[in-house]
Design a protein around this motif. Sequence first.
Motif, PDB file in Angstrom:
ATOM      1  N   ILE A 117      -1.564 -55.550  24.296  1.00  0.00           N
ATOM      2  CA  ILE A 117      -0.948 -56.658  25.037  1.00  0.00           C
ATOM      3  C   ILE A 117      -0.090 -57.509  24.113  1.00  0.00           C
ATOM      4  O   ILE A 117       1.016 -57.935  24.477  1.00  0.00           O
ATOM      5  N   LEU A 118      -0.600 -57.746  22.909  1.00  0.00           N
ATOM      6  CA  LEU A 118       0.099 -58.621  21.972  1.00  0.00           C
ATOM      7  C   LEU A 118       1.076 -57.862  21.078  1.00  0.00           C
ATOM      8  O   LEU A 118       1.626 -58.430  20.133  1.00  0.00           O
ATOM      9  N   ASP A 167      -9.079 -63.329  14.340  1.00  0.00           N
ATOM     10  CA  ASP A 167      -8.275 -64.469  13.870  1.00  0.00           C
ATOM     11  C   ASP A 167      -6.787 -64.137  13.966  1.00  0.00           C
ATOM     12  O   ASP A 167      -5.972 -64.981  14.382  1.00  0.00           O
ATOM     13  N   THR A 168      -6.440 -62.899  13.574  1.00  0.00           N
ATOM     14  CA  THR A 168      -5.041 -62.473  13.670  1.00  0.00           C
ATOM     15  C   THR A 168      -4.572 -62.441  15.120  1.00  0.00           C
ATOM     16  O   THR A 168      -3.475 -62.899  15.451  1.00  0.00           O
ATOM     17  N   LEU A 211      -1.594 -64.395  17.007  1.00  0.00           N
ATOM     18  CA  LEU A 211      -0.588 -63.677  17.782  1.00  0.00           C
ATOM     19  C   LEU A 211      -0.527 -64.181  19.215  1.00  0.00           C
ATOM     20  O   LEU A 211       0.555 -64.286  19.806  1.00  0.00           O
ATOM     21  N   ALA A 212      -1.709 -64.480  19.786  1.00  0.00           N
ATOM     22  CA  ALA A 212      -1.742 -64.986  21.163  1.00  0.00           C
ATOM     23  C   ALA A 212      -1.034 -66.329  21.270  1.00  0.00           C
ATOM     24  O   ALA A 212      -0.327 -66.603  22.253  1.00  0.00           O
ATOM     25  N   GLU A 213      -1.241 -67.181  20.254  1.00  0.00           N
ATOM     26  CA  GLU A 213      -0.538 -68.462  20.262  1.00  0.00           C
ATOM     27  C   GLU A 213       0.973 -68.234  20.225  1.00  0.00           C
ATOM     28  O   GLU A 213       1.729 -68.856  20.976  1.00  0.00           O
ATOM     29  N   ALA A 263       7.120 -68.398  26.826  1.00  0.00           N
ATOM     30  CA  ALA A 263       7.751 -69.630  27.290  1.00  0.00           C
ATOM     31  C   ALA A 263       9.218 -69.691  26.895  1.00  0.00           C
ATOM     32  O   ALA A 263      10.003 -70.449  27.492  1.00  0.00           O
ATOM     33  N   ALA A 264       9.626 -68.897  25.889  1.00  0.00           N
ATOM     34  CA  ALA A 264      11.011 -68.914  25.406  1.00  0.00           C
ATOM     35  C   ALA A 264      11.903 -67.940  26.161  1.00  0.00           C
ATOM     36  O   ALA A 264      13.119 -67.949  25.971  1.00  0.00           O
TER      37      ALA A 264
END
Length: 320
Positions: free
Chosen positions: A98-99, A153-154, A158-160, A167-168
Amino acid sequence: MARNFYFFNPDTMSFEKAKLTFWGVVKRTLWLFATAIAFAVLVLWFAFYVFDSPREKMLQRENNQLIEQMKLIEEKLEVMDVVLVDIQNRDDHVYRSILEADPIPLEKRDPWFDLKTRYDSIPFNETMQLLMNIDLKTNQLLVKLSEERKSLDTLYRLAERKSEFLAAIPAIRPIKNMYNVTSGFGMRIHPILKISRRHEGVDITAPKGTPVYATADGVVSRNQASSNYGIIVILDHGFSYQTMYAHLSKRAVKPGQKVKRGELIGYVGTTGLSMGPHLHYEVWRNGTPVNPVHFFTSDITPEEYNSIMESSQKVNQALS
């Protein structure tokens, strides 16, 4: 009183008094001593190897309980490993897919362990074998869990970034309830020169003063297009995306201002070289203009999208 010893003489068929010599006495004494030693050893063997003492029975019970507990721990470790493998599979084939991240290499997921341990010098038995298995599986789980924690954590980072990336993307229509475009992306007839030229955006007709909205999160750019476009707003969205809104009658934002998707940025007008009130809308990615219609995804039905796509494919005269 001296003790006399007799023996039976078969030749005379009678008992005769024995005459003991010194070596005879020594032999008899050694034989009696050896017999006593053998009897004592036999008694001790029965005591230690045939019959258990109360303390030995207690220790045996404790040892059996310890073995059972170690077997349970080993089974729980196996279950934990199965659960961890499932999490790793989801990590590699679902979340990372997904990411858009590469799976973690197998050699990092399941590192090779040296089978030599601090128990190698101890003779093998059931207890020691269980202890070695538990120690090895625990070490493997610790390394796998550590690697999975770093992976999560990675993925979190990546999700952030993924949410920022989504959003861009210019994913809505710049004018609400628009169902077609007057002039689409590609080769179109120039309204003044009357020749075929590349049209790098879409023209959307609307009454003067119609609100125009940001199609993605971004920052109002300080760059200005040519005077042909009149009053414009250019938004830098990051992730190599830019959008331009031209021929406005008035801006509603200032250079350097941050805007959110759906936020008012200006009003439809006819400034610059324009044949009438309309919005000229462009989408740029990596410095190259792309068809804006392909990005209308978030606030539109399939029927509305098909209508807009059909109208955008007509080769006609552009409005600017």
